[in-house]
Write an enzyme that holds these catalytic residues in place. Structure first.
Site, short mmCIF file in Angstrom:
data_model
loop_
_atom_site.label_atom_id
_atom_site.label_comp_id
_atom_site.label_asym_id
_atom_site.label_seq_id
_atom_site.Cartn_x
_atom_site.Cartn_y
_atom_site.Cartn_z
N GLY A 1 37.52 46.50 29.43
CA GLY A 1 36.40 47.28 28.89
C GLY A 1 35.11 46.48 29.02
N LEU B 1 29.28 55.97 42.17
CA LEU B 1 28.35 56.17 41.05
C LEU B 1 28.67 55.25 39.88
CD1 LEU B 1 28.06 60.07 41.00
CD2 LEU B 1 26.31 58.43 41.73
N SER C 1 36.88 13.94 33.64
CA SER C 1 36.01 13.77 32.47
C SER C 1 36.69 14.26 31.19
CB SER C 1 34.70 14.55 32.65
OG SER C 1 33.89 13.95 33.63
N ASN D 1 33.87 54.93 43.98
CA ASN D 1 33.40 56.30 43.74
C ASN D 1 31.86 56.42 43.74
OD1 ASN D 1 32.51 55.55 41.18
ND2 ASN D 1 34.31 56.35 40.12
N GLN E 1 24.09 19.21 29.56
CA GLN E 1 25.52 18.85 29.48
C GLN E 1 26.01 18.76 28.03
OE1 GLN E 1 26.63 18.18 32.94
NE2 GLN E 1 24.56 18.99 33.10
N HIS F 1 35.77 58.92 29.26
CA HIS F 1 35.41 58.82 30.68
C HIS F 1 36.33 59.65 31.58
CE1 HIS F 1 32.55 55.40 30.16
NE2 HIS F 1 33.25 55.25 29.06
N HIS G 1 32.63 16.32 25.76
CA HIS G 1 31.20 15.98 25.88
C HIS G 1 30.34 16.79 24.91
CE1 HIS G 1 32.95 14.31 29.47
NE2 HIS G 1 31.85 13.65 29.72
N GLU H 1 34.27 28.78 35.28
CA GLU H 1 34.80 28.77 33.91
C GLU H 1 35.30 30.14 33.48
OE1 GLU H 1 31.80 27.62 34.84
OE2 GLU H 1 32.04 25.44 34.63
#
Lengths: 623, 623
Positions: free
Chosen positions: B121, B185, B345, B183, B427, B35, B415, B366
């Site tokens: 990445g 793009l 919990s 940039n 859940q 790149h 759980h 999360e």
């Protein structure tokens, strides 16, 4: 409205809201669990919506012009189910079955109920799915239905909510109205922003939304907000409603420690006294949708898949996927495509160029991409969504929930395995087969040549549930004729004789390694069977069992971690059959790859022709 | 600075930036991929940072007061590696090994290089990980190091970026400075916002950040922005730099179709002509950090785990996890905890109450939670992060990348399985074992009783990599004495005799079902071996093989989908051994659950004692 009309309306909304609160408490107390207080904060908002703004035919949940109402805060299901009762869709008896085994009224909404579009309960998913439905409404169906989403304030911490915000404004989804039930309290304490409605407003505005801040318990403000929202053009609207958790019952209002707790029966009694209303079981009229039909789709053309010449064309399966998708676009008018800003790598761009109006760029927002696919599937479209297979891990919760939503979505993950080469491990999917196999009702396909890819892409349109295809970056030889057929649950035996000493089961890029190993071993007088298990789930039990019986020794080889992929799919066959396992060895990627050429990395991973030869000889004690 | 000094500085920055551009082109052309253009847009930004603001001892990457520089846009690795060369950390020869097999310079940065904290990445991860490092700097180490994050504009489409934005301001991380390389793009075309820097500014401001908008190629503006950013207190800073992709080479500047493409050697030659500079391999001085040390941690106390009485205490393993975490907090001063707004919990609240300064609430985000854990592990802390196991699917890409980062993080998912009961499938974790097993180098533990949970939680502190514990919602009987020991890779044979006809291998809640099945079968004259495979990965090969040899018939039973879990872990043993498999049958959750009591759902899923009894009899042909 005149003052008298308004006052009559307010009385009606009050009665309905109190009924919704009462029912939310009653059904959760009967269940012994659930979320009454999170239901109560939004009861006023839903009462006004239901009687005056929602257009929905509860007798005909498939009416094409029905509004969509999604409880993104799925734990407020008692409120939703109480609305169904208030609309006359379910009886009080059924409401009291909440959370009981066999009831349609599950702890969180699922499409087991005909009025529920998608499962919620994993927070932050309802809004992005709503974006998918709104895309369908605005750009495909071209129908005036609205997408109403009830949002919790806690769930705005999920990044997926902001993916939805940015996409909804980018696509100018003025058919989308989200209602933020800002009740300040999460499960274990205050939210980050608590009642800072101006912060929510600033964020939503910065993401291009129209915003309206109201007191979520003031019926006139609520009414004005909806009236304004339905008139907004060109941008989606967020109604930010300051509310009180447990509203209506003195000992529940804005009190911590009540999240997700049902009231005991004595507390229920006290609560219902405070919520007194003229009727507890009144049925309210919901406005019917206009009798409009979606834009009529063109007739599908006969499928003309691309074809590739055996032993001549070297084509990456990702390219064949793109070619096939374009061909299927002609044949299947319901087919739409999405991609996560890598359509020139996955080759979804072939479809995008041919059918720009049926392609929805999702930028680098994989969660939103899957959610949009689910939303489009709610409207009966056949969405194909693609990105690097590695980045589908970003959306695993959405894929898991798609299965609970009984959504029909097709996913394509490109750049699988170490064979991508130089880009390195962050871009290599080495867990996607495990991830996708462990989705309820899923189908997992992994083609090894371009003709097979095209045929399987066509098969994908016909299979419900979550259907996944894994494609490869590198150009691969064409080994199947264009008229060869492939089916979900099938496989191909590529090399076979009565003298087979070991069966090698491969898929995708390792099929070519296995064929090379065959040639080398044959030159040394060892014959192996080579099976192309392109349908990883369901696996072709019959062919695997036949190989076991005929040969008794199996080696699986895959460009994937050892856990949960092709090897496990093959051993799975024997846990379902009576009788002994054959001897099985598994070749898979055993160490963390770096960069290198595809050939170097395949060799280093231990899944090359060379390693297959060694494994066969080891199994035959001929090393 | 005087005008002369400024002009000298500008000349130095120009030279360095040109060198960085030249090297970014040279190494990618040598590699044949990579790149260069995404590196060139940020070269000016990094030149000024490197010579005038970064504090880093390249000879001592473990210096506790080094700044942290994270390329969230990991594909700009050529720029990062060129900086390493310009700092004298690597040679030009090594730079030219980019993307070659065995090189430390992988396609995207990984901690194989001593100056790289974490792998990037997969876009949208560097910023949230930076939040974790900044949390450590501000609240734990209490050191003045800065966390600099180079952000791509495309990756701001990822929701995880906004999770990081909200958490960084919530935690007042003024030690964090993000630099947005705007940039315009992306990979396949323009980004959603293109050069609309005011939109980025509005979003960042709304999320509580200080913002500075600059021309990313104007050295004086860049310099002033950094000078301002390092002075900001109480809030993080975003420098929004309008840049040009491919900046410095006329035929690359702001031209589409150049993303992720190396220049051919003739194009390289033309480019280098345009980028002429006095020296191509000058080494620049980077300022050393101050010689400060982090806050000294207290001495760890001897571990005193909680204990539970056999046959008396019924305690959920999630509660035992919380109790143990608190006890470990006393013993292990590096231990810190995070939770996704469900600490009441998962019982992480036990730790949070005891050690509020070592607990970081991550709200319902999360991805940010896992990223913060990775960031804390970069600083040598031992993070334990918890939420419902089902919601760890939300962060699978972060967990996958944590393994590539060689991060040491401990995760607890509560759980698990249908046994949670009434809340319903959204859940219920039914794929977490598959997901976690398919993480490179991971450890997967699944305790069935409180004493075992406490012991295994203590084991978790000692194991590197991604270590996962699965806990259960329901209270379970205590079956192990407090002095029983358990180890990673171990198991317990709970029932055993010479007359065993089938071995039942269970883990977690199904251990109790297996024990019930044992009692019932024994009353009918059938003896089974019962194995508690609490270490799902690594599985206890020896005990499984011994059972196979002694009994020859194995039934696995798990509260999980059939794919990728305990059953596959057990069959895995036999793919690594010589000789025949035993007969194996797998009991797992075969249909989509709804709501119900735990007992009803366990029965319905086909994993109850009753179903184990039936499976044993079926295997013995005694039905």
């Amino acid at each position: 409205m005149t003052t008298a009309q308004t006052s009559e309306k307010v009385q009606q909304w009050t009665n309905l809201a109190q009924q919704l609160r009462i029912d939310s408490i009653r059904c959760t107390t009967a269940a012994g669990s659930g979320h009454p207080t999170s239901s109560m904060s939004a009861a006023d908002l839903m009462a006004v919506l239901m009687t005056d703004y929602l257009h929905y035919d509860f007798d005909n949940p498939k009416h094409p012009n029905n509004d969509h109402l999604i409880f993104s805060k799925g734990h407020a299901s008692p409120l939703l189910y109480s609305m169904y009762k208030a609309a006359g869709a379910i009886t009080d008896d059924e409401l009291m079955t909440l959370r009981k085994f066999g009831s349609r009224l599950e702890g969180h909404p699922t499409p087991v109920l005909p009025w529920v579009d998608v499962a919620t309960g994993s927070l932050g998913q309802g809004l992005p799915i709503g974006v998918g439905i709104a895309l369908a409404g605005k750009y495909l169906d071209k129908l005036p239905y609205k997408v109403w989403v009830l949002l919790g304030d806690s769930e705005t911490a999920e990044g997926s909510i902001w993916e939805a915000f940015e996409h909804a404004s980018f696509y100018k989804l003025d058919n989308m109205i989200a209602i933020l039930d800002c009740n300040r309290l999460g499960q274990r304490g205050p939210t980050m922003l608590q009642w800072d409605t101006s912060a929510y407003e600033a964020r939503a505005k910065a993401f291009g939304w129209h915003t309206i801040v109201i007191d979520g318990h003031n019926y006139e403000e609520i009414n004005r907000a909806y009236a304004e929202a339905v008139q907004v053009t060109n941008v989606p609207t967020l109604i930010i409603a300051r509310t009180v958790k447990g509203k209506g019952v003195s000992f529940l209002e804005d009190v911590g420690g009540w999240h997700g707790k049902a009231l005991s029966s004595d507390k229920e009694e006290k609560a219902l006294e405070e919520l007194a209303t003229s009727s507890r079981s009144k049925v309210y009229t919901v406005q019917k949708p206009e009798d409009k039909q979606p834009v009529r789709l063109p007739e599908g053309q006969p499928i003309e898949l691309p074809t590739y010449e055996v032993n001549k064309d070297k084509v990456a399966t990702r390219k064949a996927y793109g070619d096939a998708l374009k061909a299927l676009g002609e044949a299947v008018p319901q087919l739409v495509a999405l991609d996560g800003e890598v359509s020139n790598s996955t080759y979804a761009e072939e479809f995008a160029k041919a059918f720009p109006n049926r392609y929805f760029e999702q930028y680098i927002a994989e969660q939103q991409m899957i959610a949009a696919a689910v939303g489009l599937s709610v409207r009966g479209y056949i969405p194909f969504a693609s990105t690097f297979a590695a980045f589908l891990t970003r959306a695993y919760d959405f894929i898991r929930m798609a299965a609970i939503s009984r959504a029909n979505i097709r996913l394509c993950g490109s750049h699988a395995g170490v064979s991508i080469g130089e880009d390195g491990p962050s871009q290599m999917a080495l867990e996607d087969l495990a991830m996708m196999r462990a989705v309820f009702g899923s189908t997992v396909l992994y083609p090894c040549d371009p003709n097979q890819t095209a045929q399987l892409a066509a098969e994908m349109t016909k299979h419900d549930g979550v259907v996944y295809m894994r494609t490869t970056r590198a150009a691969l030889p064409t080994i199947y004729a264009p008229d060869e057929t492939f089916s979900v649950g099938g496989s191909k035996v590529l090399r076979e004789s009565d003298a087979d000493q070991v069966a090698v089961i491969a898929a995708g890029i390792t099929v070519h390694e296995a064929l090379q190993a065959y040639d080398q071993l044959r030159s040394e007088g060892i014959t192996i069977r080579v099976i192309d298990a392109y349908s990883v789930k369901p696996i072709d039990n019959e062919t695997v069992l036949a190989a076991s019986q005929a040969v008794g020794k199996i080696i699986t080889v895959e460009d994937h971690w050892p856990e949960g992929g092709l090897g496990d799919a093959v051993t799975e066959v024997f846990t379902q059959s009576v009788g002994q396992f054959p001897q099985i060895a598994k070749l898979a990627v055993h160490s963390m790859p770096g960069s290198g050429t595809p050939a170097e990395l395949i060799e280093d991973a231990g899944i090359s022709a060379h390693h297959i030869v060694l494994a066969v000889k080891a199994m035959l004690n001929r090393l």
